[in-house]
Design a protein around this motif. Structure first.
Motif, PDB file in Angstrom:
ATOM      1  N   LEU A  21       7.195   2.311  -1.294  1.00 46.97           N
ATOM      2  CA  LEU A  21       6.532   1.082  -0.849  1.00 46.97           C
ATOM      3  C   LEU A  21       7.521   0.240  -0.057  1.00 46.97           C
ATOM      4  O   LEU A  21       8.658   0.051  -0.483  1.00 46.97           O
ATOM      5  CB  LEU A  21       6.034   0.275  -2.061  1.00 46.97           C
ATOM      6  CG  LEU A  21       5.400  -1.080  -1.742  1.00 46.97           C
ATOM      7  CD1 LEU A  21       3.994  -0.892  -1.170  1.00 46.97           C
ATOM      8  CD2 LEU A  21       5.332  -1.966  -2.987  1.00 46.97           C
TER       9      LEU A  21
ATOM     10  N   PHE B 142       2.673   1.930   2.249  1.00 45.59           N
ATOM     11  CA  PHE B 142       2.682   2.709   1.014  1.00 45.59           C
ATOM     12  C   PHE B 142       2.543   4.178   1.348  1.00 45.59           C
ATOM     13  O   PHE B 142       1.565   4.590   1.960  1.00 45.59           O
ATOM     14  CB  PHE B 142       1.547   2.267   0.084  1.00 45.59           C
ATOM     15  CG  PHE B 142       1.420   3.122  -1.149  1.00 45.59           C
ATOM     16  CD1 PHE B 142       2.332   2.998  -2.193  1.00 45.59           C
ATOM     17  CD2 PHE B 142       0.408   4.068  -1.253  1.00 45.59           C
ATOM     18  CE1 PHE B 142       2.230   3.794  -3.321  1.00 45.59           C
ATOM     19  CE2 PHE B 142       0.303   4.863  -2.380  1.00 45.59           C
ATOM     20  CZ  PHE B 142       1.218   4.730  -3.413  1.00 45.59           C
TER      21      PHE B 142
ATOM     22  N   ARG C  74      -6.751   2.570  -5.034  1.00 40.41           N
ATOM     23  CA  ARG C  74      -6.644   1.804  -6.283  1.00 40.41           C
ATOM     24  C   ARG C  74      -7.004   2.690  -7.469  1.00 40.41           C
ATOM     25  O   ARG C  74      -8.071   3.298  -7.495  1.00 40.41           O
ATOM     26  CB  ARG C  74      -7.580   0.602  -6.274  1.00 40.41           C
ATOM     27  CG  ARG C  74      -7.251  -0.458  -5.261  1.00 40.41           C
ATOM     28  CD  ARG C  74      -8.139  -1.678  -5.464  1.00 40.41           C
ATOM     29  NE  ARG C  74      -8.188  -2.476  -4.255  1.00 40.41           N
ATOM     30  CZ  ARG C  74      -9.253  -2.606  -3.474  1.00 40.41           C
ATOM     31  NH1 ARG C  74     -10.384  -1.994  -3.794  1.00 40.41           N
ATOM     32  NH2 ARG C  74      -9.207  -3.355  -2.391  1.00 40.41           N
TER      33      ARG C  74
ATOM     34  N   ILE D  18      -2.199   3.759  -6.714  1.00 33.98           N
ATOM     35  CA  ILE D  18      -1.607   2.487  -7.154  1.00 33.98           C
ATOM     36  C   ILE D  18      -2.477   1.922  -8.268  1.00 33.98           C
ATOM     37  O   ILE D  18      -3.685   1.755  -8.092  1.00 33.98           O
ATOM     38  CB  ILE D  18      -1.531   1.447  -6.018  1.00 33.98           C
ATOM     39  CG1 ILE D  18      -0.836   2.018  -4.779  1.00 33.98           C
ATOM     40  CG2 ILE D  18      -0.785   0.198  -6.494  1.00 33.98           C
ATOM     41  CD1 ILE D  18      -0.842   1.073  -3.585  1.00 33.98           C
TER      42      ILE D  18
ATOM     43  N   LEU E  33       2.496   4.519  -7.984  1.00 35.57           N
ATOM     44  CA  LEU E  33       3.046   3.169  -8.165  1.00 35.57           C
ATOM     45  C   LEU E  33       2.254   2.433  -9.232  1.00 35.57           C
ATOM     46  O   LEU E  33       1.024   2.383  -9.184  1.00 35.57           O
ATOM     47  CB  LEU E  33       2.987   2.381  -6.850  1.00 35.57           C
ATOM     48  CG  LEU E  33       3.437   0.913  -6.914  1.00 35.57           C
ATOM     49  CD1 LEU E  33       4.923   0.809  -7.265  1.00 35.57           C
ATOM     50  CD2 LEU E  33       3.156   0.203  -5.592  1.00 35.57           C
TER      51      LEU E  33
END
Length: 328
Positions: A6, A73, A90, A94, A176
């Motif tokens: 990131l 990212f 999402r 992440i 992440l």
């Protein structure tokens, strides 16, 4: 060499309010390498949660706006993706653990179903039996018996709820993990257990982590690098060793250390930083910290400081380091 997962570059975020425009993040930059933990530290109102919500593209739709900057990212600029593309990232690549586990769980849905939802969205090819088996594995991984997958959130303690939230975040083994004050609502013993578990799972899965906290003790124990955020600006940035054992520090960082209790000294009061965090609707001219700074000089009041590299990756945004000199 470590690879960047990131990279945030010159990020600016504003909130439109009835009172005017709040400048919440002002030109911040930092990066997180694969398998690394970055601690984002600062007082309440510094912009820590806004940073996390910006990465997730979850800012309030009608009030929060990313004015400028890049969020790269895994080689992609998240700001250029459509909402449909972000939904696929999402939870899959992440994940975020929000501050309050009480409000992160749906009270009328069994926890097993809430965890399984991640697989239904991101692993649609998995069969129902495989999903159920995976849910049980993840619950066991965070220290909750698989037999409790049919329980509701109200049947769990605060610490157990936080474990469920962590299980949900780690379900698809994201690259992440963003942990926003993950232990704030927990007592000290449960705090230690949850943090230890997060560290173990992070190492096991090879996940990178952005750990948002105001607790410097947690940062010293779990973070590889540290960014000190104040008034929407990163005033100091470096390795954990730079921040905790280095001789050069921003006056704000020194103030944070000074407000910690020292077990080796007898004192009647802690030493807080005088004054209040600035109003993002009316940020001070010059250095954002100058109204509270004990080392403030005249130029601090009118001229914004530049970020100065004092050694290696260690950067400080302060006029006192403009010529590379040390200031104890």
């Amino acid at each position: 060499m470590s690879q960047e997962l990131l990279k945030i570059k010159n990020l600016e975020v504003v909130y439109k309010t009835d009172r005017g425009t709040a400048h919440v993040l002002n030109n911040i930059s930092f990066s997180i390498n694969k398998g690394e933990t970055l601690g984002l530290v600062g007082e309440t109102g510094a912009g820590k949660t806004t940073t996390a919500l910006s990465i997730m593209r979850l800012l309030p739709k009608k009030t929060g706006f990313i004015k400028d900057g890049e969020i790269i990212f895994d080689g992609k600029n998240l700001l250029n993706l459509t909402e449909a593309e972000m939904r696929l990232i999402r939870g899959e690549s992440i994940s975020m653990i929000f501050q309050d586990p009480m409000s992160s769980l749906n009270p009328i849905i069994k926890i097993g179903e809430q965890i399984r939802e991640s697989f239904e969205i991101h692993r649609p090819d998995m069969g129902k039996e495989d999903m159920n088996k995976k849910v049980e594995e993840i619950l066991e991984m965070v220290g909750i018996p698989a037999s409790r997958k049919n329980d509701y959130p109200h049947q769990f303690s605060g610490g157990m709820k936080q474990r469920v939230v962590i299980a949900m975040a780690l379900a698809c083994e994201p690259k992440l993990l963003i942990a926003d004050e993950p232990t704030t609502a927990l007592d000290v013993t449960i705090q230690a257990q949850v943090l230890y578990m997060m560290g173990e799972l992070k190492d096991k899965l090879g996940t990178s982590m952005l750990l948002i906290t105001h607790d410097l003790g947690i940062v010293s124990q779990y973070c590889d690098r540290v960014a000190v955020l104040y008034g929407g600006e990163i005033l100091e940035y470096g390795t954990a060793e730079d921040i905790f054992t280095g001789k050069d520090h921003h006056p704000y960082t020194m103030g944070l250390f000074g407000s910690l209790p020292d077990l080796n000294k007898r004192t009647r009061r802690l030493s807080p930083i005088n004054g209040m965090i600035p109003d993002p609707l009316n940020l001070p001219e010059g250095c954002v910290f100058h109204p509270r700074c004990p080392k403030c000089i005249e130029k601090c009041k009118t001229i914004p400081p530049q970020s100065i590299t004092v050694a290696g990756e260690h950067k400080i945004m302060c006029h006192l380091f403009g010529k590379g000199e040390s200031h104890e």
